[in-house]
Motif scaffolding. Structure first.
Motif, PDB file in Angstrom:
ATOM      1  N   TRP A  23       0.839  -1.208   0.000  1.00  0.00           N
ATOM      2  CA  TRP A  23       0.000   0.000   0.000  1.00  0.00           C
ATOM      3  C   TRP A  23       0.872   1.257   0.000  1.00  0.00           C
ATOM      4  N   ARG A  41       1.557   4.356  -2.909  1.00  0.00           N
ATOM      5  CA  ARG A  41       1.368   5.802  -2.666  1.00  0.00           C
ATOM      6  C   ARG A  41       2.633   6.584  -2.967  1.00  0.00           C
ATOM      7  N   SER A  74       3.106   6.903  -6.586  1.00  0.00           N
ATOM      8  CA  SER A  74       2.092   7.784  -7.195  1.00  0.00           C
ATOM      9  C   SER A  74       2.438   9.243  -6.960  1.00  0.00           C
ATOM     10  N   THR A  84       7.013   4.348 -12.897  1.00  0.00           N
ATOM     11  CA  THR A  84       5.886   3.832 -13.680  1.00  0.00           C
ATOM     12  C   THR A  84       5.786   2.311 -13.567  1.00  0.00           C
ATOM     13  N   PHE A  85       6.907   1.621 -13.816  1.00  0.00           N
ATOM     14  CA  PHE A  85       6.815   0.155 -13.851  1.00  0.00           C
ATOM     15  C   PHE A  85       6.689  -0.455 -12.461  1.00  0.00           C
ATOM     16  N   HIS A 142       4.963   1.081 -10.004  1.00  0.00           N
ATOM     17  CA  HIS A 142       3.559   1.369  -9.735  1.00  0.00           C
ATOM     18  C   HIS A 142       2.643   0.423 -10.533  1.00  0.00           C
ATOM     19  N   MET A 143       3.031   0.172 -11.791  1.00  0.00           N
ATOM     20  CA  MET A 143       2.257  -0.713 -12.674  1.00  0.00           C
ATOM     21  C   MET A 143       2.246  -2.143 -12.129  1.00  0.00           C
ATOM     22  N   LEU A 186      -1.291  -3.847 -11.126  1.00  0.00           N
ATOM     23  CA  LEU A 186      -1.770  -5.032 -11.849  1.00  0.00           C
ATOM     24  C   LEU A 186      -1.840  -6.241 -10.911  1.00  0.00           C
ATOM     25  N   VAL A 198      -2.737  -6.260  -7.802  1.00  0.00           N
ATOM     26  CA  VAL A 198      -3.999  -6.205  -7.058  1.00  0.00           C
ATOM     27  C   VAL A 198      -5.178  -6.639  -7.933  1.00  0.00           C
ATOM     28  N   VAL A 199      -5.131  -6.209  -9.217  1.00  0.00           N
ATOM     29  CA  VAL A 199      -6.208  -6.602 -10.138  1.00  0.00           C
ATOM     30  C   VAL A 199      -6.269  -8.130 -10.242  1.00  0.00           C
ATOM     31  N   ASP A 217      -7.519  -9.762  -7.069  1.00  0.00           N
ATOM     32  CA  ASP A 217      -8.954  -9.562  -6.856  1.00  0.00           C
ATOM     33  C   ASP A 217      -9.815 -10.483  -7.710  1.00  0.00           C
ATOM     34  N   VAL A 224       7.395  -8.937 -16.954  1.00  0.00           N
ATOM     35  CA  VAL A 224       7.171  -7.922 -17.988  1.00  0.00           C
ATOM     36  C   VAL A 224       7.571  -6.541 -17.475  1.00  0.00           C
ATOM     37  N   ALA A 265      10.596  -4.517 -19.129  1.00  0.00           N
ATOM     38  CA  ALA A 265      10.247  -3.275 -19.824  1.00  0.00           C
ATOM     39  C   ALA A 265      11.000  -2.096 -19.215  1.00  0.00           C
TER      40      ALA A 265
END
Lengths: 139, 143
Positions: free
Chosen positions: A38, A42, A45, A90-91, A93-94, A98, A100-101, A104, A122, A126
């Motif tokens: 978590w 943050r 972000s 970015t990567f 955070h990505m 992803l 968490v997605v 879920d 990936v 990347a």
């Protein structure tokens, strides 16, 4: 019974602590991992707010740019540093998002495990490819 | 039963057949409202931006490889599909950025009152389209 519980019981107050003493000391809760995920989401972000605005401004100026224009842009140390920061944040955070997605919505253990590994691979590859490309052009 | 968790949620109907008990209210029982749409869009735009991030790396790798490879990326981004990708990317980026700031404000403990919640939601929507439009007007003027 702990000392605190004994004292409370002697005063007529019943205290039930369901967690083990070791669990309380570790302070990680039932998820066993604390708030690292978590918190990292943050922190990345917050970093991405200025980095994204900088990148959008740069991208607008690069519309229709030639290959040479891009090489000149990346030649600046400021661009190199900010691009690498952008790629890392970015990567990371990505990967966190992803993950968490998948956690879920994917309930088959084997598929979930494979997807989480794929996301890690990936994102790592990347980010590395982007950073190496920036360094190759800029240095 | 395929999963041990089914033991807790499976029941028999009046005919004796096995049925799953409802676990919690599902999406379809709610009236659609701005807060839930924006919440779903945040996750959706995040997934879209993941694809965008890979396009950015493709662009950087191509630029570092050769003028020919760079030309191919520029050709793709200049095609109709490329424009659709770039416009979608801009919308997703500004939406995720502004709504992400909204999330950070919630994390700090502010903005939970219902009217505030709705207002900030609409501010995010308007700002997303305003900034997308601005960036494209400036971008095409530069070109």
């Amino acid at each position: 019974m702990s000392e605190t519980a004994k004292r409370s019981a002697s005063r007529g107050v019943h205290v039930t602590v369901m967690r083990s003493q070791l669990g309380r000391v570790r302070g990680l809760g039932s998820a066993k991992s604390g708030v690292a995920h978590w918190w990292a989401e943050r922190v990345t972000s917050v970093a991405l707010v200025p980095l994204t605005l900088w990148f959008v401004a740069a991208a607008v100026q690069l519309v229709g740019a030639s290959h040479e224009d891009v090489l000149n842009w990346v030649a600046s140390p400021v661009t190199i540093v900010l691009l690498i920061c952008l790629l890392l944040a970015t990567f990371y955070h990505m990967k966190l998002g992803l993950q968490v997605v998948v956690e879920d919505y994917v309930h088959v253990d084997s598929v979930r495990f494979a997807l989480l590994l794929l996301i890690k691979a990936v994102c790592f590859l990347a980010a590395l490819a982007g950073i190496i490309s920036v360094l190759k052009m800029g240095l | 039963m395929k999963d041990v968790r089914d033991a807790l949620i499976v029941a028999r109907n009046t005919e004796g057949g096995l049925v799953h008990r409802p676990l919690s209210p599902h999406l379809q029982v709610y009236r659609w409202q701005i807060s839930m749409v924006l919440s779903i869009m945040h996750r959706f735009s995040g997934i879209a931006l993941s694809v965008g991030a890979l396009v950015l790396v493709w662009w950087l790798v191509a630029a570092a490889t050769s003028p020919d490879a760079f030309g191919q990326v520029q050709w793709f981004l200049g095609s109709i599909i490329g424009y659709i990708v770039l416009i979608g990317w801009t919308i997703a980026l500004f939406y995720h950025l502004f709504n992400g700031i909204r999330h950070l404000v919630w994390d700090a403990g502010y903005g939970f009152e219902k009217p505030t919640f709705h207002t900030t939601g609409w501010v995010v929507v308007v700002a997303t389209f305003a900034f997308t439009l601005l960036v494209w007007i400036v971008g095409l003027a530069v070109k």
